[in-house]
Design an enzyme around this catalytic site. Structure first.
Site, short mmCIF file in Angstrom:
data_model
loop_
_atom_site.label_atom_id
_atom_site.label_comp_id
_atom_site.label_asym_id
_atom_site.label_seq_id
_atom_site.Cartn_x
_atom_site.Cartn_y
_atom_site.Cartn_z
N TYR A 59 -17.98 35.01 42.73
CA TYR A 59 -17.18 33.86 42.31
C TYR A 59 -16.03 34.24 41.38
CZ TYR A 59 -20.71 30.52 44.01
OH TYR A 59 -21.57 29.76 44.78
N ARG B 221 -13.49 35.24 43.96
CA ARG B 221 -13.25 34.27 45.02
C ARG B 221 -12.76 32.92 44.47
NH1 ARG B 221 -18.12 31.85 48.24
NH2 ARG B 221 -19.12 33.69 47.36
N ASN C 36 1.04 12.18 4.52
CA ASN C 36 0.51 11.56 5.74
C ASN C 36 1.26 12.12 6.93
OD1 ASN C 36 -0.31 8.11 4.76
ND2 ASN C 36 -1.42 10.00 4.50
N GLU D 138 -12.19 5.80 4.42
CA GLU D 138 -11.84 6.65 5.58
C GLU D 138 -13.16 7.08 6.23
OE1 GLU D 138 -9.33 9.51 3.64
OE2 GLU D 138 -7.99 7.92 2.94
N TYR E 183 0.82 -1.21 0.00
CA TYR E 183 0.00 0.00 0.00
C TYR E 183 0.86 1.27 0.00
CZ TYR E 183 -2.85 3.92 1.26
OH TYR E 183 -3.44 5.15 1.24
N HIS F 68 -3.60 16.41 -4.17
CA HIS F 68 -4.04 16.70 -2.81
C HIS F 68 -3.86 18.17 -2.42
CE1 HIS F 68 -4.28 12.41 -2.64
NE2 HIS F 68 -4.56 12.38 -1.35
N PHE G 279 -1.50 8.17 11.43
CA PHE G 279 -1.81 9.52 10.95
C PHE G 279 -3.12 10.05 11.52
CE2 PHE G 279 -2.93 6.52 7.33
CZ PHE G 279 -4.23 6.29 7.76
#
Length: 500
Positions: A280, A283, A198, A413, A56, A86, A329
């Site tokens: 608050y 405090r 990646n 994915e 792969y 990409h 990844f």
């Protein structure tokens, strides 16, 4: 001080990263890193020539195309196509300081010898870093799952002589910079595009950038909150150590001790009080600020682990003769941590805005809106609106990104971290916090003048004197936008080390 940091297998701490950035250090590859990188590349080259089965990302397509075998003569083209296809980021440009961190962290991850990258490719990334050649990267496009694919693709384009970079104050095409340095474009070999794309370096760089400033903002929240406490004529008892030792969260104890230290020698805190308790937002400063400190500490641990990790895929184990496809990844650890730090920083802003509100409310002998002749003058009425608006935006931004997911790559994915969205949101929360604290300082420094002739501690008086040199008292209405911007600049220039 040696002005070169050598990338190696030694643990890279966030303190070291900060030192590299702060002192403008160059980086270099140690002999150890060079050996690791070359050894892995040689192994992969040998594996491809002797191995006919699909592996792969090395001789197959990507994502849902993982079952498509690619011939050996097309492996270089495969990797080049990967980077180009990409590179589809959009939106705002990533800040240059974050891009520089992306380069540093990608080099670190590739140096361990589990990625199959060429030595010359990593060296070119080092050259980019050292010469401030910063690729144009965009904030939108990463799902934070198969690594930060789109941002890292844009970071990698200049290796091929493609895409744009920031160089010498200008945005230029990378081919011009390569020509200036007499560099040839890198010809990617098998696996290299995937090794570059990646990884979690977009998320990691944002996280490191935020963490480099988060402790400063935590400190400033304590200091400005203490000034507000003085201005509101608050009580010291809620900071007594006995209270905090019976609920001993570390951040709570640190905050209480710090506030007491800030107040040492103060006439205002020592005067007799007519009120029994404070709201608050005063405090509970130790409990609220302390919880944010503890969250920041947790996030630091997550990112320390991440920046010392290999996060591409598949991973190559030369000594075991294994190439294993997995999921390092996936950005889930970072997504959760980035959401957590966004919540922690948003809370520092939320409680700060409440203190500002109390100070302008005409309570405890303070004039309404902290100005003489209220009515004729609106004084500090509207900066509180601004702080409230920003605090509410932070509440919206602090909604977790990590609970979301969306299917991509034809179902291959099918769960993503959304860590990239968590990263960009967290940075915006931090920038917003800076302005909320600036507005609180404007109000607290104004209100404390109504306690004169009493003085606060020497430390606080010294801090306020420095601030007054930049931003004068508001005696009558003026354009307060400029005061906010000057206060932000003052906080940016403030160096904690000078006061410790």
């Amino acid at each position: 001080m040696d002005n070169i940091h050598y990338i190696s297998n030694e643990v890279l701490t966030l303190e070291t990263v900060e030192e590299i950035i702060l002192y403008y250090k160059n980086i270099g590859l140690s002999d150890e890193a060079k050996v690791n990188i070359q050894k892995c590349r040689d192994y992969l080259d040998n594996k491809i020539t002797s191995h006919s089965k699909p592996i792969y990302g090395i001789n197959t397509g990507f994502g849902s195309l993982c079952n498509v075998k690619i011939s050996n003569e097309n492996l270089s083209k495969l990797q080049e196509n990967l980077v180009k296809s990409h590179s589809c980021g959009t939106g705002d440009e990533v800040p240059k300081e974050v891009v520089k961190l992306m380069l540093l962290l990608k080099i670190q991850s590739l140096s361990y010898g589990h990625s199959g990258i060429q030595l010359q490719t990593v060296q070119r990334l080092v050259d980019f870093y050292n010469n401030d050649i910063l690729p144009i990267v965009y904030t939108q496009g990463s799902l934070g799952a198969s690594g930060d694919l789109a941002p890292l693709a844009h970071m990698s384009l200049p290796l091929l002589g493609e895409g744009e970079v920031n160089f010498e104050g200008k945005k230029v095409h990378s081919s011009k910079v390569l020509k200036k340095f007499n560099w040839e474009p890198i010809v990617l070999k098998s696996k290299e595009g995937l090794a570059l794309l990646n990884g979690t370096q977009f998320m990691s760089a944002y996280g490191a950038h935020i963490l480099m400033k988060a402790n400063k903002f935590s400190y400033l929240a304590d200091l400005i909150g203490t000034i507000s406490l003085e201005a509101f004529d608050g009580r010291i008892e809620p900071f007594h150590e006995l209270i905090h030792f019976i609920r001993p969260h570390k951040g709570q104890i640190v905050t209480a001790n710090r506030v007491k230290g800030f107040l040492e020698g103060s006439e205002i805190i020592s005067q007799e009080k007519t009120h029994v308790q404070d709201p608050y937002s005063f405090r509970c400063i130790p409990q609220v600020h302390g919880a944010s400190k503890d969250a920041i500490d947790y996030v630091r641990k997550v990112f320390k682990t991440e920046i010392n990790s290999v996060t591409d895929n598949p991973n190559i184990f030369v000594d075991k003769d294994e190439i294993i496809s997995g999921g390092n990844f996936h950005g889930q650890p970072l997504a959760l941590a980035l959401d957590f730090i966004a919540i922690a920083l948003a809370e520092l802003g939320s409680i700060s805005e409440r203190r500002t509100y109390q100070l302008i409310s005409g309570l405890r002998n303070l004039p309404a809106f902290l100005v003489d002749n209220p009515g004729l003058n609106s004084g500090l009425m509207i900066p509180q609106y601004t702080a409230a608006s920003i605090a509410s935006q932070n509440k919206q931004l602090a909604t977790p990104a990590s609970v979301d997911s969306i299917i991509s790559s034809n179902g291959q994915e099918d769960h993503v971290s959304m860590g990239a969205n968590a990263a960009t949101k967290a940075l915006k929360v931090m920038q917003n916090l800076e302005r909320i604290l600036a507005i609180e300082l404007m109000n607290a420094s104004q209100a404390i003048e109504y306690r004169r002739p009493l003085e606060s501690s020497d430390f606080i008086e010294m801090f306020l004197k420095s601030y007054r040199d930049e931003v004068p008292l508001v005696k009558e209405d003026r354009i307060l936008h400029y005061d906010i911007e000057k206060t932000v600049a003052f906080l940016n220039s403030f160096q904690i080390e000078e006061y410790l």
